[in-house]
Design a protein around this motif. Structure first.
Motif, PDB file in Angstrom:
ATOM      1  N   GLU A 141      25.292  -8.934  29.786  1.00  0.00           N
ATOM      2  CA  GLU A 141      25.460 -10.161  29.008  1.00  0.00           C
ATOM      3  C   GLU A 141      24.719 -10.066  27.685  1.00  0.00           C
ATOM      4  N   PHE A 142      23.513  -9.518  27.717  1.00  0.00           N
ATOM      5  CA  PHE A 142      22.760  -9.346  26.472  1.00  0.00           C
ATOM      6  C   PHE A 142      23.497  -8.420  25.518  1.00  0.00           C
ATOM      7  N   CYS A 143      24.043  -7.323  26.037  1.00  0.00           N
ATOM      8  CA  CYS A 143      24.729  -6.337  25.192  1.00  0.00           C
ATOM      9  C   CYS A 143      25.940  -6.939  24.491  1.00  0.00           C
ATOM     10  N   ARG A 144      26.672  -7.821  25.177  1.00  0.00           N
ATOM     11  CA  ARG A 144      27.887  -8.347  24.550  1.00  0.00           C
ATOM     12  C   ARG A 144      27.665  -9.693  23.873  1.00  0.00           C
ATOM     13  N   THR A 145      26.529 -10.349  24.121  1.00  0.00           N
ATOM     14  CA  THR A 145      26.262 -11.641  23.495  1.00  0.00           C
ATOM     15  C   THR A 145      25.806 -11.471  22.052  1.00  0.00           C
ATOM     16  N   VAL A 146      24.930 -10.509  21.811  1.00  0.00           N
ATOM     17  CA  VAL A 146      24.466 -10.253  20.445  1.00  0.00           C
ATOM     18  C   VAL A 146      25.618  -9.622  19.666  1.00  0.00           C
ATOM     19  N   PRO A 147      26.014 -10.198  18.535  1.00  0.00           N
ATOM     20  CA  PRO A 147      27.123  -9.623  17.755  1.00  0.00           C
ATOM     21  C   PRO A 147      26.837  -8.180  17.361  1.00  0.00           C
ATOM     22  N   SER A 148      27.877  -7.376  17.376  1.00  0.00           N
ATOM     23  CA  SER A 148      27.700  -5.967  17.059  1.00  0.00           C
ATOM     24  C   SER A 148      27.183  -5.758  15.643  1.00  0.00           C
ATOM     25  N   ILE A 149      27.546  -6.652  14.717  1.00  0.00           N
ATOM     26  CA  ILE A 149      27.071  -6.491  13.343  1.00  0.00           C
ATOM     27  C   ILE A 149      25.568  -6.748  13.247  1.00  0.00           C
ATOM     28  N   VAL A 150      25.034  -7.585  14.156  1.00  0.00           N
ATOM     29  CA  VAL A 150      23.581  -7.798  14.203  1.00  0.00           C
ATOM     30  C   VAL A 150      22.896  -6.540  14.704  1.00  0.00           C
ATOM     31  N   PHE A 151      23.445  -5.942  15.765  1.00  0.00           N
ATOM     32  CA  PHE A 151      22.911  -4.659  16.231  1.00  0.00           C
ATOM     33  C   PHE A 151      22.953  -3.623  15.100  1.00  0.00           C
ATOM     34  N   ALA A 152      24.066  -3.601  14.358  1.00  0.00           N
ATOM     35  CA  ALA A 152      24.197  -2.636  13.261  1.00  0.00           C
ATOM     36  C   ALA A 152      23.116  -2.853  12.211  1.00  0.00           C
ATOM     37  N   LEU A 153      22.844  -4.103  11.870  1.00  0.00           N
ATOM     38  CA  LEU A 153      21.813  -4.401  10.879  1.00  0.00           C
ATOM     39  C   LEU A 153      20.440  -3.945  11.361  1.00  0.00           C
ATOM     40  N   ILE A 154      20.157  -4.177  12.646  1.00  0.00           N
ATOM     41  CA  ILE A 154      18.873  -3.747  13.208  1.00  0.00           C
ATOM     42  C   ILE A 154      18.753  -2.221  13.161  1.00  0.00           C
ATOM     43  N   PHE A 155      19.815  -1.528  13.534  1.00  0.00           N
ATOM     44  CA  PHE A 155      19.775  -0.066  13.554  1.00  0.00           C
ATOM     45  C   PHE A 155      19.751   0.521  12.146  1.00  0.00           C
ATOM     46  N   VAL A 156      20.341  -0.167  11.182  1.00  0.00           N
ATOM     47  CA  VAL A 156      20.242   0.289   9.793  1.00  0.00           C
ATOM     48  C   VAL A 156      18.792   0.237   9.335  1.00  0.00           C
ATOM     49  N   ILE A 157      18.105  -0.835   9.716  1.00  0.00           N
ATOM     50  CA  ILE A 157      16.677  -0.940   9.368  1.00  0.00           C
ATOM     51  C   ILE A 157      15.876   0.156  10.057  1.00  0.00           C
TER      52      ILE A 157
END
Length: 294
Positions: A141-157
């Motif tokens: 649920e956590f993996c699919r609740t957080v928008p993928s673009i938010v994950f992308a922004l975190i990983f870009v940082i």
């Protein structure tokens, strides 16, 4: 063959008709009440979200006007009158589009493998322990609740600009989305083969291997192909935060008001998604047959 119909007295027919009319009236009343509640909730939600129909009507011309501008070259002529000028950067855009496809492919593959490993622990009828099922479901649920673009922004940082951030973001989101679909597929299997395998004293892993996988693999493959198609679009958007692919070029064109470039890149993305949809549909047909696809 002769069919005889029973004859009822007029009084009994009148009673039956009255009961039928009353039942229909109650059903219509429930439908009307439900419709009123739905409309009321929609109005309340619109007010809470500050939806302004007046602003929409007043500004819709800007939306239409933007699409009119992106179909014009710098010379003022329509883009289709000079395809060479319109797609002047097609070689660079194709490379970035290929990067987007590879990004989506790798991310989907990692996500599918992770979802495959977790879904059996999340399925109600297969999980070896309720506590484990609860934990795995919350993780997905956590993996699919957080928008993928938010994950992308975190990983870009964390990792810097480039495809790595996009791959990780797509993989994590795919684990949650595919894990949910896989587990639901597993929960709908025929339990008789599983019970038969268990009756031989087989282990949990062997039961999954011989009784569950043959039933769920067609559905798993179909969901994975669909997720790949979705992830291609997701990867195109992730370029807006610097996660690689054609999206980075698109956001540059939007910010610098290169209108014809915007339409050219959008058209390439749309055509690519069309082709992927056709190919995945064909592949599902080859793997599972038309009957199972329908």
């Amino acid at each position: 063959m002769t069919v005889s119909l029973s004859s009822y007295p007029p009084q009994q027919i009148a009673v039956l008709e009255a009961a039928y009319d009353a039942a229909v009236a109650r059903k219509r009343l429930r439908f009307a009440a439900g419709l009123v509640v739905f409309v009321a909730l929609l109005i309340v939600a619109s007010l809470g979200a500050e939806v302004a129909p007046k602003t929409f009507v007043e500004k819709i011309g800007n939306f239409v006007g933007y699409f009119d501008r992106i179909l014009n070259l710098d010379t003022g002529s329509r883009v289709w009158t000079d395809p060479a000028e319109w797609f002047w950067g097609w070689q660079k855009w194709l490379k970035l589009l290929a990067e987007t496809l590879l990004l989506s492919y790798v991310g989907t593959t990692i996500g599918a493998v992770g979802a495959f490993g977790l879904n059996f622990f999340a399925a109600t009828n297969l999980s070896p322990h309720p506590g484990l099922r609860f934990v795995v479901r919350r993780v997905m649920e956590f993996c699919r609740t957080v928008p993928s673009i938010v994950f992308a922004l975190i990983f870009v940082i964390a990792f810097g600009l480039g495809p790595m951030a996009g791959i990780l973001a797509i993989a994590i989101h795919s684990i949650g989305a595919l894990g949910k679909l896989y587990s639901e597929q597993a929960e709908n299997i025929d339990m008789k083969p599983l019970e038969g395998v268990r009756s031989t004293g087989a282990s949990w892993m062997s039961s999954i291997r011989f009784a569950v996988l043959p039933q769920v693999m067609p559905g798993f493959a179909s969901y994975t192909l669909l997720r790949f198609e979705i992830n291609v679009r997701e990867a195109s958007v992730m370029g807006f935060v610097g996660a690689g692919g054609i999206g980075q070029e698109l956001v540059v064109a939007v910010r610098k008001f290169f209108y014809s470039d915007v339409s050219a890149i959008l058209l390439m993305i749309i055509v690519t998604v069309f082709i992927i949809d056709i190919l995945t549909g064909w592949l599902r047909g080859r793997l599972f047959g038309v009957e199972q696809r329908v």
